[in-house]
Design a protein around this motif. Sequence first.
Motif, PDB file in Angstrom:
ATOM      1  N   ALA A 153       0.844  -1.194   0.000  1.00 30.91           N
ATOM      2  CA  ALA A 153       0.000   0.000   0.000  1.00 30.91           C
ATOM      3  C   ALA A 153       0.876   1.241   0.000  1.00 30.91           C
ATOM      4  CB  ALA A 153      -0.930   0.009   1.211  1.00 30.91           C
ATOM      5  N   LEU A 154       0.480   2.200  -0.816  1.00 33.99           N
ATOM      6  CA  LEU A 154       1.057   3.536  -0.777  1.00 33.99           C
ATOM      7  C   LEU A 154       0.114   4.389   0.053  1.00 33.99           C
ATOM      8  CD1 LEU A 154       3.195   5.583  -1.857  1.00 33.99           C
ATOM      9  CD2 LEU A 154       1.611   6.023  -3.747  1.00 33.99           C
ATOM     10  N   TYR A 155       0.632   5.074   1.071  1.00 29.41           N
ATOM     11  CA  TYR A 155      -0.238   5.824   1.967  1.00 29.41           C
ATOM     12  C   TYR A 155       0.281   7.234   2.194  1.00 29.41           C
ATOM     13  CZ  TYR A 155       3.264   4.138   5.343  1.00 29.41           C
ATOM     14  OH  TYR A 155       4.446   3.825   5.990  1.00 29.41           O
ATOM     15  N   VAL A 156      -0.629   8.102   2.586  1.00 28.06           N
ATOM     16  CA  VAL A 156      -0.282   9.461   3.002  1.00 28.06           C
ATOM     17  C   VAL A 156      -0.601   9.582   4.483  1.00 28.06           C
ATOM     18  CG1 VAL A 156      -0.588  10.519   0.739  1.00 28.06           C
ATOM     19  CG2 VAL A 156      -2.558  10.272   2.245  1.00 28.06           C
ATOM     20  N   ILE A 157       0.102  10.482   5.152  1.00 23.61           N
ATOM     21  CA  ILE A 157      -0.046  10.587   6.603  1.00 23.61           C
ATOM     22  C   ILE A 157       0.208  12.017   7.045  1.00 23.61           C
ATOM     23  CG2 ILE A 157       2.370   9.990   7.088  1.00 23.61           C
ATOM     24  CD1 ILE A 157       1.258   8.301   9.474  1.00 23.61           C
ATOM     25  N   ALA A 158      -0.472  12.456   8.094  1.00 20.50           N
ATOM     26  CA  ALA A 158      -0.289  13.796   8.648  1.00 20.50           C
ATOM     27  C   ALA A 158      -0.687  13.765  10.120  1.00 20.50           C
ATOM     28  CB  ALA A 158      -1.117  14.826   7.889  1.00 20.50           C
ATOM     29  N   GLY A 159      -0.045  14.623  10.909  1.00 21.74           N
ATOM     30  CA  GLY A 159      -0.363  14.649  12.329  1.00 21.74           C
ATOM     31  C   GLY A 159       0.303  15.802  13.050  1.00 21.74           C
ATOM     32  N   VAL A 160       0.195  15.790  14.365  1.00 18.83           N
ATOM     33  CA  VAL A 160       0.761  16.847  15.211  1.00 18.83           C
ATOM     34  C   VAL A 160       1.544  16.207  16.340  1.00 18.83           C
ATOM     35  CG1 VAL A 160      -1.068  18.492  14.667  1.00 18.83           C
ATOM     36  CG2 VAL A 160      -1.341  16.943  16.614  1.00 18.83           C
ATOM     37  N   GLY A 161       2.409  16.996  16.946  1.00 14.61           N
ATOM     38  CA  GLY A 161       3.202  16.478  18.051  1.00 14.61           C
ATOM     39  C   GLY A 161       4.081  17.549  18.656  1.00 14.61           C
ATOM     40  N   VAL A 175       3.875  15.928   7.968  1.00  9.60           N
ATOM     41  CA  VAL A 175       3.154  15.445   6.789  1.00  9.60           C
ATOM     42  C   VAL A 175       4.106  14.562   5.995  1.00  9.60           C
ATOM     43  CG1 VAL A 175       1.592  17.417   6.617  1.00  9.60           C
ATOM     44  CG2 VAL A 175       3.802  17.494   5.462  1.00  9.60           C
ATOM     45  N   GLY A 176       3.556  13.607   5.276  1.00  5.68           N
ATOM     46  CA  GLY A 176       4.434  12.750   4.487  1.00  5.68           C
ATOM     47  C   GLY A 176       3.690  11.642   3.775  1.00  5.68           C
ATOM     48  N   ALA A 177       4.458  10.695   3.283  1.00  8.13           N
ATOM     49  CA  ALA A 177       3.916   9.554   2.561  1.00  8.13           C
ATOM     50  C   ALA A 177       4.807   8.354   2.819  1.00  8.13           C
ATOM     51  CB  ALA A 177       3.832   9.843   1.055  1.00  8.13           C
ATOM     52  N   GLY A 178       4.268   7.168   2.598  1.00 11.62           N
ATOM     53  CA  GLY A 178       5.037   5.952   2.834  1.00 11.62           C
ATOM     54  C   GLY A 178       4.552   4.801   1.975  1.00 11.62           C
ATOM     55  N   TYR A 179       5.330   3.738   2.014  1.00 14.54           N
ATOM     56  CA  TYR A 179       5.001   2.520   1.260  1.00 14.54           C
ATOM     57  C   TYR A 179       5.168   1.328   2.188  1.00 14.54           C
ATOM     58  CZ  TYR A 179       5.153  -1.068  -2.400  1.00 14.54           C
ATOM     59  OH  TYR A 179       4.911  -2.165  -3.178  1.00 14.54           O
ATOM     60  N   ARG A 180       4.107   0.519   2.292  1.00 12.55           N
ATOM     61  CA  ARG A 180       4.100  -0.664   3.161  1.00 12.55           C
ATOM     62  C   ARG A 180       4.106  -1.918   2.289  1.00 12.55           C
ATOM     63  NH1 ARG A 180      -0.601  -0.222   4.846  1.00 12.55           N
ATOM     64  NH2 ARG A 180      -0.240   1.196   6.596  1.00 12.55           N
ATOM     65  N   PHE A 181       5.020  -2.842   2.590  1.00 12.91           N
ATOM     66  CA  PHE A 181       5.172  -4.080   1.819  1.00 12.91           C
ATOM     67  C   PHE A 181       5.110  -5.243   2.795  1.00 12.91           C
ATOM     68  CE2 PHE A 181       7.667  -7.504  -0.002  1.00 12.91           C
ATOM     69  CZ  PHE A 181       7.301  -7.510  -1.337  1.00 12.91           C
ATOM     70  N   LEU A 182       4.086  -6.093   2.683  1.00 10.51           N
ATOM     71  CA  LEU A 182       3.899  -7.200   3.614  1.00 10.51           C
ATOM     72  C   LEU A 182       4.626  -8.443   3.137  1.00 10.51           C
ATOM     73  CD1 LEU A 182       0.977  -5.463   3.959  1.00 10.51           C
ATOM     74  CD2 LEU A 182       0.736  -7.278   5.650  1.00 10.51           C
ATOM     75  N   LEU A 183       5.590  -8.902   3.930  1.00 11.87           N
ATOM     76  CA  LEU A 183       6.307 -10.129   3.607  1.00 11.87           C
ATOM     77  C   LEU A 183       5.433 -11.358   3.816  1.00 11.87           C
ATOM     78  CD1 LEU A 183       9.791  -9.362   5.190  1.00 11.87           C
ATOM     79  CD2 LEU A 183       9.180  -9.336   2.770  1.00 11.87           C
ATOM     80  N   ASN A 184       4.613 -11.329   4.869  1.00 17.49           N
ATOM     81  CA  ASN A 184       3.641 -12.391   5.125  1.00 17.49           C
ATOM     82  C   ASN A 184       2.486 -11.766   5.893  1.00 17.49           C
ATOM     83  OD1 ASN A 184       4.587 -12.180   7.804  1.00 17.49           O
ATOM     84  ND2 ASN A 184       6.046 -13.841   7.501  1.00 17.49           N
ATOM     85  N   VAL A 191       8.878   2.104   3.915  1.00 20.95           N
ATOM     86  CA  VAL A 191       9.720   3.208   3.478  1.00 20.95           C
ATOM     87  C   VAL A 191       8.890   4.473   3.669  1.00 20.95           C
ATOM     88  CG1 VAL A 191      10.960   4.279   1.573  1.00 20.95           C
ATOM     89  CG2 VAL A 191      10.968   1.796   1.806  1.00 20.95           C
ATOM     90  N   ASP A 192       9.434   5.459   4.416  1.00 20.81           N
ATOM     91  CA  ASP A 192       8.670   6.656   4.757  1.00 20.81           C
ATOM     92  C   ASP A 192       9.468   7.921   4.491  1.00 20.81           C
ATOM     93  OD1 ASP A 192       5.982   6.052   6.439  1.00 20.81           O
ATOM     94  OD2 ASP A 192       7.458   4.482   6.830  1.00 20.81           O
ATOM     95  N   PHE A 193       8.726   8.961   4.094  1.00 17.69           N
ATOM     96  CA  PHE A 193       9.290  10.301   3.929  1.00 17.69           C
ATOM     97  C   PHE A 193       8.376  11.281   4.660  1.00 17.69           C
ATOM     98  CE2 PHE A 193      10.622   7.789   0.301  1.00 17.69           C
ATOM     99  CZ  PHE A 193      11.989   8.032   0.271  1.00 17.69           C
ATOM    100  N   ARG A 194       8.953  12.037   5.599  1.00 18.74           N
ATOM    101  CA  ARG A 194       8.161  12.964   6.406  1.00 18.74           C
ATOM    102  C   ARG A 194       8.827  14.343   6.436  1.00 18.74           C
ATOM    103  NH1 ARG A 194       5.215   9.467  10.147  1.00 18.74           N
ATOM    104  NH2 ARG A 194       4.910   7.547   8.938  1.00 18.74           N
ATOM    105  N   ASP A 195       8.007  15.351   6.636  1.00 20.38           N
ATOM    106  CA  ASP A 195       8.477  16.711   6.886  1.00 20.38           C
ATOM    107  C   ASP A 195       7.942  17.140   8.242  1.00 20.38           C
ATOM    108  OD1 ASP A 195       9.422  19.276   6.808  1.00 20.38           O
ATOM    109  OD2 ASP A 195       8.136  19.945   5.153  1.00 20.38           O
ATOM    110  N   HIS A 196       8.862  17.422   9.172  1.00 18.02           N
ATOM    111  CA  HIS A 196       8.489  17.887  10.513  1.00 18.02           C
ATOM    112  C   HIS A 196       8.624  19.414  10.528  1.00 18.02           C
ATOM    113  CE1 HIS A 196       8.677  13.745  12.215  1.00 18.02           C
ATOM    114  NE2 HIS A 196       9.553  13.590  11.242  1.00 18.02           N
ATOM    115  N   THR A 215      13.197   7.354   6.024  1.00 18.98           N
ATOM    116  CA  THR A 215      13.504   6.195   6.866  1.00 18.98           C
ATOM    117  C   THR A 215      13.032   4.900   6.212  1.00 18.98           C
ATOM    118  OG1 THR A 215      11.406   6.328   8.087  1.00 18.98           O
ATOM    119  CG2 THR A 215      13.282   7.544   8.981  1.00 18.98           C
ATOM    120  N   GLY A 216      13.612   3.808   6.667  1.00 24.89           N
ATOM    121  CA  GLY A 216      13.162   2.477   6.341  1.00 24.89           C
ATOM    122  C   GLY A 216      12.973   1.709   7.641  1.00 24.89           C
ATOM    123  N   GLY A 217      11.996   0.820   7.680  1.00 28.52           N
ATOM    124  CA  GLY A 217      11.743   0.116   8.931  1.00 28.52           C
ATOM    125  C   GLY A 217      11.037  -1.203   8.735  1.00 28.52           C
ATOM    126  N   ILE A 218      10.835  -1.872   9.846  1.00 30.97           N
ATOM    127  CA  ILE A 218      10.140  -3.149   9.881  1.00 30.97           C
ATOM    128  C   ILE A 218       9.093  -3.082  10.973  1.00 30.97           C
ATOM    129  CG2 ILE A 218      11.845  -4.184  11.449  1.00 30.97           C
ATOM    130  CD1 ILE A 218      11.361  -6.857   9.994  1.00 30.97           C
TER     131      ILE A 218
END
Length: 222
Positions: A153-161, A175-184, A191-196, A215-218
């Motif tokens: 899934a390609l997703y967009v995201i936004a929030g406060v903190g 604000v940013g966007a990311g890509y989620r890849f399910l191995l199982n 993989v995420d890109f954000r602007d704080h 960033t990249g993560g699991i």
Amino acid sequence: MASRFRIFLLKAIGVTAIVCLSQACSLLQTGEPAHAEQEPVITPDLERRTITEADIDSEDFEAGVFVGVMSVEDFGSNVVYGARAAYHITEDFFTEAAVGRTDTDETSYETLSGGAQILSESERQLTYYNISLGYNLLPGEAFIGGSHAFNSALYVIAGVGNTEFANDSHFTVNVGAGYRFLLNDWIALHVDFRDHIFNSDLLGNDKTTHNLEGTGGISFFF
């Protein structure tokens, strides 16, 4: 005798007419003579592929870690690391809480001055906390080889903190966007890109700073 012959002839003509009429009706309905044999149906000799598809686990909670690079405006780019936890409200929407930390470099003024220090070493650490709402913009599948399909899934995201930097706290919008890849069904790669975005007057004038992060993560579903 002639009368019987005429009757026989009329009967023969009548039977012939009925047969011809029947043949004509059959030809109009099928486009072929009634006695024509049906040609055998030829089916293509195709072998179906067996595809193994990774599904999201039935649980709605997701937690994971990430690492990457964050560029803090005026203070250079350095390694950032942290953790995220998400709750999938529906198939489209999810909420996410995140915490991240990075160190910063000297500003160009500090470097060129040869000795002036705007921040101490302990003040150069930046830590942020936020909560965000995400939307799965383009859910789909990614194929590897001929027999494996993975949900993605390609997703967009936004929030406060809040961002803690230079002994001060700054209200932050991300604000940013990311890509989620399910191995199982319970492990996913991100993989995420954000602007704080926050306001800072650290260098003498109040301005809006954009602090970019990649960033990249699991993560794990449970």
